[in-house]
Enzyme design. Sequence first.
Site, PDB file in Angstrom:
ATOM      1  N   ASP A  45       0.839  -1.200   0.000  1.00  0.00           N
ATOM      2  CA  ASP A  45       0.000   0.000   0.000  1.00  0.00           C
ATOM      3  C   ASP A  45       0.875   1.252   0.000  1.00  0.00           C
ATOM      4  OD1 ASP A  45      -2.484  -1.223  -0.108  1.00  0.00           O
ATOM      5  OD2 ASP A  45      -2.619  -1.459   2.064  1.00  0.00           O
ATOM      6  N   ALA A 156      -5.351   2.888   8.319  1.00  0.00           N
ATOM      7  CA  ALA A 156      -3.915   3.154   8.416  1.00  0.00           C
ATOM      8  C   ALA A 156      -3.578   3.818   9.760  1.00  0.00           C
ATOM      9  CB  ALA A 156      -3.477   3.981   7.220  1.00  0.00           C
ATOM     10  N   SER A 160      -4.251   2.934  14.071  1.00  0.00           N
ATOM     11  CA  SER A 160      -3.223   2.801  15.110  1.00  0.00           C
ATOM     12  C   SER A 160      -3.479   3.746  16.276  1.00  0.00           C
ATOM     13  CB  SER A 160      -1.836   3.089  14.530  1.00  0.00           C
ATOM     14  OG  SER A 160      -1.535   2.178  13.507  1.00  0.00           O
TER      15      SER A 160
HETATM   16  P1  NAP Z   1       4.682   2.663   5.127  1.00  0.00           P
HETATM   17  O1  NAP Z   1       5.717   1.735   5.619  1.00  0.00           O
HETATM   18  O2  NAP Z   1       4.557   2.935   3.672  1.00  0.00           O
HETATM   19  O3  NAP Z   1       3.267   2.197   5.703  1.00  0.00           O
HETATM   20  C1  NAP Z   1       3.104   1.768   7.031  1.00  0.00           C
HETATM   21  C2  NAP Z   1       2.085   0.637   7.053  1.00  0.00           C
HETATM   22  O4  NAP Z   1       0.780   1.154   6.776  1.00  0.00           O
HETATM   23  C3  NAP Z   1       2.374  -0.424   6.002  1.00  0.00           C
HETATM   24  O5  NAP Z   1       2.195  -1.687   6.589  1.00  0.00           O
HETATM   25  C4  NAP Z   1       1.338  -0.130   4.931  1.00  0.00           C
HETATM   26  O6  NAP Z   1       0.989  -1.294   4.198  1.00  0.00           O
HETATM   27  C5  NAP Z   1       0.172   0.321   5.781  1.00  0.00           C
HETATM   28  N1  NAP Z   1      -0.854   1.113   5.090  1.00  0.00           N
HETATM   29  C6  NAP Z   1      -0.716   2.162   4.252  1.00  0.00           C
HETATM   30  N2  NAP Z   1      -1.915   2.636   3.868  1.00  0.00           N
HETATM   31  C7  NAP Z   1      -2.855   1.850   4.456  1.00  0.00           C
HETATM   32  C8  NAP Z   1      -4.274   1.819   4.441  1.00  0.00           C
HETATM   33  N3  NAP Z   1      -4.994   2.734   3.761  1.00  0.00           N
HETATM   34  N4  NAP Z   1      -4.901   0.882   5.183  1.00  0.00           N
HETATM   35  C9  NAP Z   1      -4.204  -0.027   5.900  1.00  0.00           C
HETATM   36  N5  NAP Z   1      -2.856  -0.064   5.952  1.00  0.00           N
HETATM   37  C10 NAP Z   1      -2.181   0.872   5.245  1.00  0.00           C
HETATM   38  O7  NAP Z   1       4.875   4.027   5.958  1.00  0.00           O
HETATM   39  P2  NAP Z   1       5.048   5.525   5.545  1.00  0.00           P
HETATM   40  O8  NAP Z   1       5.668   5.593   4.212  1.00  0.00           O
HETATM   41  O9  NAP Z   1       5.690   6.237   6.666  1.00  0.00           O
HETATM   42  O10 NAP Z   1       3.533   6.077   5.481  1.00  0.00           O
HETATM   43  C11 NAP Z   1       2.550   5.684   4.581  1.00  0.00           C
HETATM   44  C12 NAP Z   1       1.258   5.480   5.330  1.00  0.00           C
HETATM   45  O11 NAP Z   1       1.446   4.512   6.326  1.00  0.00           O
HETATM   46  C13 NAP Z   1       0.725   6.710   6.031  1.00  0.00           C
HETATM   47  O12 NAP Z   1      -0.231   7.337   5.241  1.00  0.00           O
HETATM   48  C14 NAP Z   1       0.140   6.194   7.333  1.00  0.00           C
HETATM   49  O13 NAP Z   1      -1.260   6.069   7.301  1.00  0.00           O
HETATM   50  C15 NAP Z   1       0.689   4.811   7.487  1.00  0.00           C
HETATM   51  N6  NAP Z   1       1.514   4.775   8.688  1.00  0.00           N
HETATM   52  C16 NAP Z   1       0.972   4.274   9.818  1.00  0.00           C
HETATM   53  C17 NAP Z   1       1.689   4.287  10.995  1.00  0.00           C
HETATM   54  C18 NAP Z   1       1.066   3.721  12.205  1.00  0.00           C
HETATM   55  O14 NAP Z   1       0.041   3.069  12.046  1.00  0.00           O
HETATM   56  N7  NAP Z   1       1.615   3.981  13.377  1.00  0.00           N
HETATM   57  C19 NAP Z   1       2.976   4.791  11.036  1.00  0.00           C
HETATM   58  C20 NAP Z   1       3.508   5.292   9.870  1.00  0.00           C
HETATM   59  C21 NAP Z   1       2.754   5.287   8.698  1.00  0.00           C
HETATM   60  P3  NAP Z   1       2.002  -2.008   3.197  1.00  0.00           P
HETATM   61  O15 NAP Z   1       2.868  -2.886   4.057  1.00  0.00           O
HETATM   62  O16 NAP Z   1       1.113  -2.778   2.293  1.00  0.00           O
HETATM   63  O17 NAP Z   1       2.810  -0.950   2.479  1.00  0.00           O
END
Ligand code: NAP
Length: 260
Positions: A45, A156, A160
């Site tokens: 994603d 996402a 959390s």
């Molecule tokens: P990233 O490593 O690209 O993403 C973090 C995780 O969030 C990965 O496991 C990703 O899935 C998952 N993810 C992304 N969009 C999602 C959605 N709509 N529904 C469910 N899971 C989803 O991290 P990044 O590049 O820093 O940020 C990209 C997105 O990740 C952000 O928009 C944010 O929402 C999310 N994120 C979440 C947290 C948290 O939950 N604490 C922390 C950082 C970022 P894949 O493994 O398939 O890529």
Amino acid sequence: MKYFICTRDDVNSRAIRDEIDKALKKNGNVLDEICPDTVISVGGDGTYLRAVHKYLDRLENVDFIGIHTGKLGFFCEFTRNEIDDLIEALLYKRRVIVKHHLLDIKYKNNHYYGINEVRVENPYNTMICNVYIQNQLLENFRGNGLNFSSTTGASAYNRSLGGPLIDPRIETITMGEVASINHNAYRSLNSFLVLGEGYEIRLQGNFKRCLIGYDHEFVTIDSSSIEDEITVNLSHRSMRSLHYKDVNYFYRLRKAFVAD
Ligand code: NAP
Ligand code: MN
């Protein structure tokens, strides 16, 4: 079709990219990184989000589709066992497009767009700001920050934070608090707030050393004004996701969060 393939940087994803690329070229399609009409994301994603941001300036003209090289994703409807199905669909099947409004966060006439979420956070000190919704003061917020998730982003960062999962048929903004301070002196809503379309949320305060996050991207604010304004709403701009399979949302939830 003029296509481009955005790929996560691992051996498996690159091999899948090469296979799709070869099949599309063989059938007369043209690789065009600058002006593609179709963008295929190979990875997770996260890869899909990066692909959308790469083409943010011309979203109106691009259809996005994802193949997940790990598990099943929220943006990706094909898995790595379905490469042939994806190629066949791209070549021969009728396209179904779903439009998703982007979240728009504005600071000093600069707009930043998020597919999953936009947020304001201060990793160093307490962030203090007034929160207005449609010009009605809701609260004086104190804490690490505020997150504004789209319906798609509900699973996402919003999740959390303890936020709700949202029916994908409705367009929403969910405001969630990040580590708010709530005691006898300071009080905020201390609850998630799910809003439908048409609302503007305005934050007013001192955002020195705060960051504005939009999906995986961010900018830092370095202003000394105590009366800065940040506004959040659902943009008129949207992105186009391309669908060939009707993957059930509850099946996705099960695959992602309950059982393999
Ligand atoms: P990233 O490593 O690209 O993403 C973090 C995780 O969030 C990965 O496991 C990703 O899935 C998952 N993810 C992304 N969009 C999602 C959605 N709509 N529904 C469910 N899971 C989803 O991290 P990044 O590049 O820093 O940020 C990209 C997105 O990740 C952000 O928009 C944010 O929402 C999310 N994120 C979440 C947290 C948290 O939950 N604490 C922390 C950082 C970022 P894949 O493994 O398939 O890529
Ligand atoms: Mn709409």
